[in-house]
Design a protein around this motif. Structure first.
Motif, PDB file in Angstrom:
ATOM      1  N   ARG A   1       0.767  -1.117   0.023  1.00 25.19           N
ATOM      2  CA  ARG A   1       0.048  -0.032  -0.048  1.00 25.19           C
ATOM      3  C   ARG A   1       0.897   1.222   0.091  1.00 25.19           C
ATOM      4  N   LEU A   2       2.029   1.309   0.485  1.00 27.82           N
ATOM      5  CA  LEU A   2       3.077   2.183   0.597  1.00 27.82           C
ATOM      6  C   LEU A   2       3.409   2.540  -0.801  1.00 27.82           C
ATOM      7  N   ASN A   3       3.680   1.463  -1.608  1.00 27.86           N
ATOM      8  CA  ASN A   3       4.044   1.515  -2.924  1.00 27.86           C
ATOM      9  C   ASN A   3       2.965   2.193  -3.732  1.00 27.86           C
ATOM     10  N   ALA A   4       1.468   1.919  -3.454  1.00 29.15           N
ATOM     11  CA  ALA A   4       0.458   2.511  -4.202  1.00 29.15           C
ATOM     12  C   ALA A   4       0.461   4.164  -3.763  1.00 29.15           C
ATOM     13  N   PHE A   5       0.961   4.585  -2.465  1.00 34.43           N
ATOM     14  CA  PHE A   5       0.781   5.848  -2.038  1.00 34.43           C
ATOM     15  C   PHE A   5       2.059   6.483  -2.914  1.00 34.43           C
ATOM     16  N   SER A   6       3.161   6.155  -2.968  1.00 37.61           N
ATOM     17  CA  SER A   6       4.132   6.994  -3.523  1.00 37.61           C
ATOM     18  C   SER A   6       3.825   6.880  -5.061  1.00 37.61           C
ATOM     19  N   LEU A   7       3.265   5.912  -5.537  1.00 27.30           N
ATOM     20  CA  LEU A   7       2.673   6.276  -7.125  1.00 27.30           C
ATOM     21  C   LEU A   7       1.645   7.270  -7.138  1.00 27.30           C
ATOM     22  N   TRP A   8       0.751   7.338  -6.191  1.00 27.50           N
ATOM     23  CA  TRP A   8      -0.373   8.517  -6.433  1.00 27.50           C
ATOM     24  C   TRP A   8       0.207   9.893  -6.034  1.00 27.50           C
ATOM     25  N   LEU A   9       1.226   9.765  -5.176  1.00 24.66           N
ATOM     26  CA  LEU A   9       1.807  10.980  -4.821  1.00 24.66           C
ATOM     27  C   LEU A   9       2.493  11.510  -5.821  1.00 24.66           C
ATOM     28  N   PHE A  10       3.289  10.540  -6.933  1.00 21.43           N
ATOM     29  CA  PHE A  10       3.745  11.003  -8.096  1.00 21.43           C
ATOM     30  C   PHE A  10       2.830  11.665  -9.170  1.00 21.43           C
ATOM     31  N   TRP A  11       1.826  11.051  -9.136  1.00 20.31           N
ATOM     32  CA  TRP A  11       0.744  11.726 -10.081  1.00 20.31           C
ATOM     33  C   TRP A  11       0.354  12.915  -9.192  1.00 20.31           C
ATOM     34  N   ALA A  12       0.336  13.114  -8.195  1.00 21.80           N
ATOM     35  CA  ALA A  12      -0.217  14.551  -7.740  1.00 21.80           C
ATOM     36  C   ALA A  12       0.916  15.373  -8.071  1.00 21.80           C
ATOM     37  N   GLY A  13       2.155  14.952  -8.073  1.00 25.32           N
ATOM     38  CA  GLY A  13       3.085  16.005  -8.643  1.00 25.32           C
ATOM     39  C   GLY A  13       2.947  16.197 -10.145  1.00 25.32           C
ATOM     40  N   VAL A  14       2.438  15.260 -10.882  1.00 28.37           N
ATOM     41  CA  VAL A  14       2.210  15.502 -12.400  1.00 28.37           C
ATOM     42  C   VAL A  14       1.108  16.600 -12.435  1.00 28.37           C
ATOM     43  N   VAL A  15       0.340  16.355 -11.599  1.00 30.76           N
ATOM     44  CA  VAL A  15      -1.000  17.281 -11.581  1.00 30.76           C
ATOM     45  C   VAL A  15      -0.453  18.914 -11.227  1.00 30.76           C
ATOM     46  N   LEU A  16       0.423  18.877 -10.252  1.00 34.73           N
ATOM     47  CA  LEU A  16       0.886  20.078  -9.948  1.00 34.73           C
ATOM     48  C   LEU A  16       1.733  20.617 -11.126  1.00 34.73           C
ATOM     49  N   ALA A  17       2.573  19.828 -11.771  1.00 36.16           N
ATOM     50  CA  ALA A  17       3.273  20.282 -12.772  1.00 36.16           C
ATOM     51  C   ALA A  17       2.154  21.044 -13.913  1.00 36.16           C
ATOM     52  N   LEU A  18       1.240  19.979 -14.157  1.00 32.95           N
ATOM     53  CA  LEU A  18       0.283  20.463 -15.256  1.00 32.95           C
ATOM     54  C   LEU A  18      -0.330  21.686 -14.978  1.00 32.95           C
ATOM     55  N   LEU A  19      -0.505  22.164 -13.546  1.00 34.25           N
ATOM     56  CA  LEU A  19      -1.094  23.346 -13.428  1.00 34.25           C
ATOM     57  C   LEU A  19      -0.518  24.551 -13.746  1.00 34.25           C
ATOM     58  N   THR A  20       0.856  24.313 -14.317  1.00 31.84           N
ATOM     59  CA  THR A  20       1.661  25.438 -14.808  1.00 31.84           C
ATOM     60  C   THR A  20       0.655  26.024 -15.891  1.00 31.84           C
ATOM     61  N   PHE A  21      -0.124  25.173 -16.875  1.00 35.67           N
ATOM     62  CA  PHE A  21      -0.804  25.533 -17.928  1.00 35.67           C
ATOM     63  C   PHE A  21      -1.780  26.249 -17.478  1.00 35.67           C
ATOM     64  N   VAL A  22      -2.323  26.309 -16.419  1.00 28.89           N
ATOM     65  CA  VAL A  22      -3.852  26.830 -16.191  1.00 28.89           C
ATOM     66  C   VAL A  22      -3.786  28.099 -15.222  1.00 28.89           C
ATOM     67  N   VAL A  23      -2.794  28.110 -14.154  1.00 24.87           N
ATOM     68  CA  VAL A  23      -2.727  28.988 -13.359  1.00 24.87           C
ATOM     69  C   VAL A  23      -2.219  30.449 -13.795  1.00 24.87           C
ATOM     70  N   PRO A  24      -2.753  31.544 -13.251  1.00 25.67           N
ATOM     71  CA  PRO A  24      -2.389  32.627 -13.393  1.00 25.67           C
ATOM     72  C   PRO A  24      -0.829  32.904 -12.909  1.00 25.67           C
ATOM     73  N   ASP A  25      -0.019  33.696 -13.723  1.00 24.11           N
ATOM     74  CA  ASP A  25       1.286  33.783 -13.070  1.00 24.11           C
ATOM     75  C   ASP A  25       2.177  32.208 -12.929  1.00 24.11           C
ATOM     76  N   PRO A  26       2.130  31.535 -13.890  1.00 19.02           N
ATOM     77  CA  PRO A  26       2.914  30.329 -13.664  1.00 19.02           C
ATOM     78  C   PRO A  26       4.217  30.342 -13.299  1.00 19.02           C
ATOM     79  N   PRO A  27       4.827  29.234 -12.939  1.00 16.80           N
ATOM     80  CA  PRO A  27       6.156  29.183 -12.209  1.00 16.80           C
ATOM     81  C   PRO A  27       7.129  29.604 -13.509  1.00 16.80           C
ATOM     82  N   ASP A  28       8.415  30.463 -13.214  1.00 16.79           N
ATOM     83  CA  ASP A  28       9.165  30.756 -14.285  1.00 16.79           C
ATOM     84  C   ASP A  28      10.627  30.688 -13.691  1.00 16.79           C
ATOM     85  N   VAL A  29      10.896  29.587 -12.848  1.00 17.80           N
ATOM     86  CA  VAL A  29      12.167  29.643 -11.976  1.00 17.80           C
ATOM     87  C   VAL A  29      13.086  28.754 -12.533  1.00 17.80           C
ATOM     88  N   MET A  30      12.946  27.978 -13.711  1.00 14.73           N
ATOM     89  CA  MET A  30      13.907  26.824 -14.034  1.00 14.73           C
ATOM     90  C   MET A  30      13.644  25.944 -13.263  1.00 14.73           C
TER      91      MET A  30
END
Ligand code: HEM
Ligand SMILES: [Cu+2]
Lengths: 534, 253
Positions: free
Chosen positions: A103-132
């Motif tokens: 189950r910890l394994n599944a947890f790390s998988l979905w946290l990784f996907w949460a990270g992917v979602v956060l990265a995708l938010l770059t496309f939709v939020v105002p003032d996206p991150p621009d810090v390299m």
């Protein structure tokens, strides 16, 4: 797989099985690769001609570059190597039924996907991150871009990989099949163990650095504010204290996978196995934490520190060299079969050598002062890390394709993709060395001061299009294999290693109810003796 | 044992909680933080908190329930071992902060920077005593659990939790006093470090209390996972040790 095992949507999305988790990691990281690859194409299109080409806003370029660098590393390479490969392969190779903490394994998988979602938010939020991908203060603190997204992406992905690391280390230590002694392990297992050890030690230090940025920008702290006695060098040191070792987190499982491929397709033992494990993998872990200053030669650190870490940096090319010698030695006298995975294996050796050899001049502080922050460095790390590890990921995915999907891919498509990829890489990044030596600075969206470089920039953009074509071909070959491929036998490559000693794809519990017991003379690379099934 | 192996091969194992808790974390952490501090939008912040917190609580409960019912038997026993491994990265997180602290302190012209008041030493001393007693309390609780003495276990676990909560209250009191006197992380470098380190440590105390709650609630039904209790208590001792570093280096040195 027995037909009566129920397997619907629920069995995938809520799965705690290491193979399925591995495949979901693969899906996520390839998604991340495609997205940040599109960013690379945009970057190269912008550099096609002098002056603004497809955007006239430098911040937009920064956002693309942020997306490209951060997602390639955090969303693509680390999860593909330590999530997809390690999860799928490690338990199979040691004869375990699953990982230690499913189950910890599944947890790390979905946290990784949460990270992917956060990265995708770059496309939709105002003032996206621009810090390299480096997030250096003071810019990351004063910018109007959303640095919080950057920090949280790092923290979430970092936590995910710490959880994954604890899991796989515990698995390798406690879940080996009876008789699977340490001396009988595959090369890949050693590299995974080393990569996760590095990850556990160094990720949190990066975590502390990006947390300080969060505190500074949003909670009024002053760690990096010189006016208050703060110092940005703290960030740079903490950042690279992690991010140099991170390249070995990426390198090790990658080269481990290449070892498996090269041994299987040359029908040969791994040359100098023990030396490669102790002197290569082991020594890398020991000195990886003492070289980070080579990223800070121009930052104004004390000379004794720069000279000391110049020496350690040159030293670290020795274990890497040992690993390369073992790879090439494994080819020697082998009965080589150039299937697609093996093409990537051999391609890896060439690309990695170009990257490694251009790294040696960069290690010398006196030379690096001249080329630091130019495209020469960008070309170097694309060869040594970006491209060679992408080769490892592609090659490994082709290698495991029959096992994971139960179907064969088309060799023609696979090989076409490889050759396009290789050509595109040399056209793009080979040229990039020269532009860099001529002074083209890194992270510039325009090069008005170097009009003479325009043609070479055009060449690189064309190379990028070839790489794009290659990636499309690769994706088509996988989809084609999944829908129309022939049924795969359990051991299509005739490998001697344990992961092939089960159905393709393996069912729950991996070995179809058998309890694996490993005999005394077991050797995963015994190509000089007749093979056997356990 | 034979039975269990067969049952394992007969189906793909699933659990909804890892996915649910990740969604919860996404909302409660990054999204709520961004909505509040970056976009300053109270409605969206409340929404994110309202989605995130229940999901996390729900999945902790669900996860703990599966744990005591031992649905996923493979993890048996190794949990005790995983916690020390997890403590390694946790400790290094603090190493990063302490390294920054000492670097800044050594390069500062004067330490503490001018304008830093005397921080009273009584409260941190009491807090230290509280935390050390709580480590002893959880040790006794573990002993009781080994004897299968559930009432004793529950009592001592509750004592530990109470001491942890008391610790956090004192910290809250100390902070609010400082805020009232007009000090904040942006006052000077000392307060940047003071609030970061004590706050960061406090968040770990909170996690420890959360772990203990996960052990306490099933204990009322006479259920407990011994490896889980041991692992949480190892974590608690670690938080305790970190506090000794924080208190000695931030308050007294
Ligand atoms: C597939 C084709 C790729 C192309 C054409 C490409 C192109 C580029 C270019 C032109 C830059 C420099 C832009 C600038 O400095 O202004 C860059 C930066 C970078 N690339 Fe790639 N790249 C590719 C793949 C990858 C991969 C697979 C990785 C994986 C690690 C990667 C990681 C990075 C990183 C970390 C940077 C530095 C970003 C920064 O400066 O913060 N790239 N890429
Ligand atoms: Cu480095």
């Amino acid at each position: 797989m027995s037909a009566h095992v129920k397997s619907g949507f629920k069995e995938w999305i809520f799965t705690t099985d290491h193979k399925r988790i591995g495949i979901l990691y693969l899906v996520g990281s390839i998604t991340a690769f495609c997205l940040s690859g599109i960013m690379a194409v945009l970057i190269r299109l912008e550099l096609w001609s002098l002056g603004p080409t497809i955007t006239d806003d430098p911040t937009t370029y920064n956002v693309w570059l942020y997306m490209h660098g951060a997602v390639m590393i955090l969303g693509f390479q680390i999860p593909a190597l330590t999530g997809w490969f390690a999860n799928y392969l490690a338990p199979l190779q040691i004869g375990a039924k699953d990982v230690a903490f499913p189950r910890l394994n599944a947890f790390s998988l979905w946290l990784f996907w949460a990270g992917v979602v956060l990265a995708l938010l770059t496309f939709v939020v105002p003032d996206p991150p621009d810090v390299m991908w480096t997030g250096y203060p003071p810019y990351s603190v004063v910018t109007s871009g959303n640095t919080a997204l950057y920090s949280f992406t790092v923290l979430v992905m970092g936590f995910s990989s710490i959880a994954g690391g604890i899991n796989l280390i515990a698995t390798i230590i406690f879940m080996r099949a009876p008789g699977m002694a340490w001396g009988k392990l595959n090369m890949f297992i050693w590299t995974v163990l080393a990569a996760f050890t590095i990850q556990l030690i160094f990720v949190p230090v990066l975590g502390s650095a990006v947390t300080m940025v969060l505190f500074d920008k949003y909670l009024g702290a002053t760690f990096f504010n010189p006016g208050m006695g703060g110092d940005v060098l703290i960030y740079q040191n903490l950042f690279w204290f992690y991010s140099h070792p991170a390249v070995y987190v990426i390198l090790l499982p990658g080269i481990g996978m290449i070892f498996e491929i090269v041994a299987t397709f040359s029908r040969n033992r791994i040359f100098n196995f023990k030396v490669a494990v102790y002197g290569g993998v082991g020594v890398l872990v020991l000195i990886t934490g003492e070289v980070w200053v080579h990223h800070l030669y121009t930052s104004g650190l004390a000379d004794w520190l720069r000279v000391f870490q110049m020496v350690t940096t040159l030293m670290i090319s020795v274990p890497v060299g040992i690993l390369m010698i073992s790879l090439v030695g494994t080819l020697r006298g082998g009965a080589i079969d150039y299937k697609t995975p093996m093409l990537y294996g051999v391609g890896f050796i060439f690309v990695f050598l170009v990257g490694g050899l251009t790294g040696i001049p960069l290690a010398m502080a006196s030379l690096d002062l001249a080329v630091h922050d130019t495209h020469f460095v960008v070309a170097h790390f694309h060869f040594v890390m970006a491209v060679s590890m992408t080769f490892a990921i592609m090659g490994g995915t082709y290698y495991l394709f029959p096992k994971m999907s139960g179907r064969m891919y088309s060799e023609t498509l696979g090989r076409t993709g490889f050759w396009l990829f290789l050509i595109g890489v040399f056209v793009t990044f080979g040229t990039m060395f020269f532009v860099g030596l001529d002074g083209m600075p890194r992270r510039y969206y325009d090069y008005q001061m170097f009009p003479q470089l325009e043609n070479l920039h055009k060449v690189q953009t064309i190379g990028t299009m070839i790489i794009g074509l290659a990636v499309i071909t690769i994706l088509i070959s996988w989809i084609h294999g999944l829908v129309a491929g022939e049924k795969a036998p359990s051991n299509p490559w005739g490998s001697r290693s344990l992961e092939w000693d089960t159905t393709s794809p393996p069912g729950p519990g991996n070995f179809g109810g058998r309890s694996i017991v490993v005999p005394d003379d077991w050797d995963p690379y015994c190509y000089d003796k007749p093979g056997r099934t356990l | 044992m034979e039975n269990r192996i067969t049952s394992h091969e007969a189906q793909w194992h699933t659990s909804v909680w890892p996915l649910v808790i990740s969604v919860g974390i996404l909302f409660l952490g990054p999204l709520a933080f961004s909505f509040h501090f970056v976009y300053k939008n109270p409605f969206l912040t409340t929404l994110a908190l309202g989605i995130g917190a229940p999901l996390i609580l729900l999945s902790i409960a669900g996860w703990a329930k599966e744990g005591v019912e031992d649905v996923h038997r493979y993890s048996e026993g190794h949990g005790i071992w995983a916690m020390p491994v997890f403590i390694l990265p946790e400790a290094l997180l603090f190493v990063g902060f302490f390294a920054a602290y000492w670097y800044l302190r050594f390069t500062a012209p004067a330490w503490p920077p001018p304008g830093t008041p005397e921080i009273p030493h009584v409260i941190p001393l009491i807090m230290t005593i509280i935390l050390i007693s709580s480590s002893i309390a959880i040790h006794i609780a573990e002993k009781r659990l080994e004897e299968d003495n559930y009432p004793g276990f529950i009592t001592w676990l509750a004592v530990t939790i109470a001491l942890g909560v008391l610790f956090l209250c004192l910290k809250g009191y100390e902070w609010s006093e400082l805020f009232h006197e007009g000090f904040s992380p942006s006052t000077n470098m000392f307060f940047t470090i003071f609030f970061s380190l004590t706050g960061f440590h406090g968040s770990h105390v909170l996690v420890g209390i959360g772990l203990f709650l996960c052990a306490l609630i099933p204990a009322f039904w006479g259920k407990a996972s011994k490896p889980f209790v041991t692992a949480s208590s190892i974590y608690w001792h670690f938080v305790d040790v970190i506090w000794l570093f924080v208190v000695s280096q931030v308050y007294f040195l």
